[in-house]
Write a protein that holds these residues in place. Structure first.
Motif, short mmCIF file in Angstrom:
data_model
loop_
_atom_site.label_atom_id
_atom_site.label_comp_id
_atom_site.label_asym_id
_atom_site.label_seq_id
_atom_site.Cartn_x
_atom_site.Cartn_y
_atom_site.Cartn_z
N TYR A 124 48.81 22.99 6.95
CA TYR A 124 48.14 23.19 5.85
C TYR A 124 47.38 21.86 5.18
CZ TYR A 124 47.36 25.32 1.12
OH TYR A 124 46.76 25.96 -0.25
N ARG B 139 43.81 21.11 5.29
CA ARG B 139 42.71 21.43 4.48
C ARG B 139 42.34 20.45 3.22
NH1 ARG B 139 41.48 27.08 4.85
NH2 ARG B 139 42.92 28.25 6.00
N TRP C 147 49.55 27.36 12.58
CA TRP C 147 48.51 28.13 12.02
C TRP C 147 48.42 29.32 12.52
CZ3 TRP C 147 45.57 24.98 8.92
CH2 TRP C 147 44.43 25.30 8.21
N ARG D 58 44.87 34.67 12.30
CA ARG D 58 43.79 35.30 11.35
C ARG D 58 42.79 34.16 10.75
NH1 ARG D 58 44.64 36.90 5.77
NH2 ARG D 58 42.92 38.26 5.28
N ARG D 59 43.27 33.00 10.70
CA ARG D 59 42.35 32.07 10.24
C ARG D 59 42.17 30.81 11.40
NH1 ARG D 59 45.98 33.30 6.21
NH2 ARG D 59 47.40 31.76 6.42
N ARG D 60 42.23 31.32 12.63
CA ARG D 60 41.71 30.29 13.68
C ARG D 60 40.34 29.47 13.42
NH1 ARG D 60 40.11 30.99 19.26
NH2 ARG D 60 40.79 33.23 19.39
N HIS E 288 39.28 28.43 10.88
CA HIS E 288 39.13 27.42 9.79
C HIS E 288 39.89 26.19 10.80
CE1 HIS E 288 39.31 30.10 6.19
NE2 HIS E 288 38.30 30.21 6.89
N TRP E 289 40.82 26.57 11.52
CA TRP E 289 41.85 25.49 12.26
C TRP E 289 40.70 24.46 13.15
CZ3 TRP E 289 46.16 23.17 13.12
CH2 TRP E 289 46.45 22.80 14.56
#
Ligand SMILES: NC(=O)CCC(=O)C(=O)O
Length: 259
Positions: free
Chosen positions: A147, A150, A172, A175-177, A179-180
């Motif tokens: 996290y 970010r 991670w 669902r938010r790959r 963003h990664w």
């Protein structure tokens, strides 16, 4: 410089001892690499909140001992990912461990930004307060965890402290790959540094993991990217490229704020 990113994760109800042995074997298969990196909270899974207290260990606990020995036997710098650390006062921390090729602890880093807002890690664990860098031959690592990716100010702080290779073990979620991948590249571009971000394999407490460990160069180019399952991603880095990129395109010198 050769780095091996070990994308592993708990497999169902796999006992912690079996996971530790699996991680240790994988580390020892990386002889010849300079740096080996494991993911965040790989003994529990980053979303298995109920396991944090049950599996928490002192800094110099069983994971520390086995990883120290694995680093020494393999002769590599080992970023052993993070463990649920139980401090002497009982507080839990999400703590990364870095060992030198002699098996000695070179650094530990307590994750600063805890994920979960009003639940999970954010309420179960304490927050780290210290920026941590580690000098290796030819480069300096800057430590961050999942996290943390970010929060660009943390990475800028690491760069100000001399970091040239930003290492981010993570758990991670799939669902938010997007963003990664985006954030790993952004942290590399804005800091003109290598980013090695190591995701977890599997599904933890019902949360499918993104995997997709990624190595990004100081220009933001993706050097290698993993898929979903257990995988070893091996990548060759040229530490001199950091200074060369910063010299050719000296954007860091144009900072107005924070210097
Ligand atoms: N373990 C974590 O820090 C998860 C972070 C995450 O899911 C996100 O930032 O999105």
């Amino acid at each position: 410089m050769r780095a091996s990113l070990l994308q592993i994760g708990p497999d169902g109800d796999e006992p912690v001892d079996s996971l530790r042995d699996r991680a240790s074997s994988l580390v020892q298969e990386q002889a010849g690499a300079d740096l080996v990196i494991l993911p965040e909270l790989w003994t529990t899974g980053a979303f298995a909140f109920e396991r944090f207290a049950a599996e928490a260990e002192p800094l110099r606990g069983p994971t520390y001992e086995l990883m120290a020995e694995s680093a020494r036997k393999t002769g590599v710098w080992l970023h052993a990912g993070s463990i649920p650390e139980r401090a002497e006062d009982g507080t839990l921390y999400n703590t990364s461990l870095v060992f030198g090729p002699d098996g000695e602890l070179a650094a530990s880093y307590r994750k600063m930004h805890r994920f979960g807002f009003d639940r999970g890690e954010a309420v179960l664990m304490g927050a780290g307060t210290e920026l941590v860098t580690v000098a290796l031959p030819g480069t300096t690592l800057g430590l961050a965890t999942c996290y943390d990716l970010r929060f660009p100010e943390l990475f800028r702080g690491l760069v100000d402290a001399g970091a040239e290779l930003l290492v981010v073990p993570a758990g991670w979620p799939e669902r938010r790959r997007a963003h990664w991948t985006l954030l790993a590249q952004a942290r590399a571009v804005e800091n003109q540094a290598y980013v090695l971000a190591v995701g977890s394999a599997g599904t933890h407490a019902g949360v499918p993991q993104a995997g997709h460990s990624i190595a990004v160069d100081p220009w933001g180019a993706v050097l290698a990217e993993a898929g979903h399952g257990q995988q070893v991603l091996t990548v060759d880095l040229d530490p001199a490229r950091v200074a060369a990129t910063r010299e050719e395109f000296p954007a860091l010198k144009d900072r107005v704020l924070g210097r």
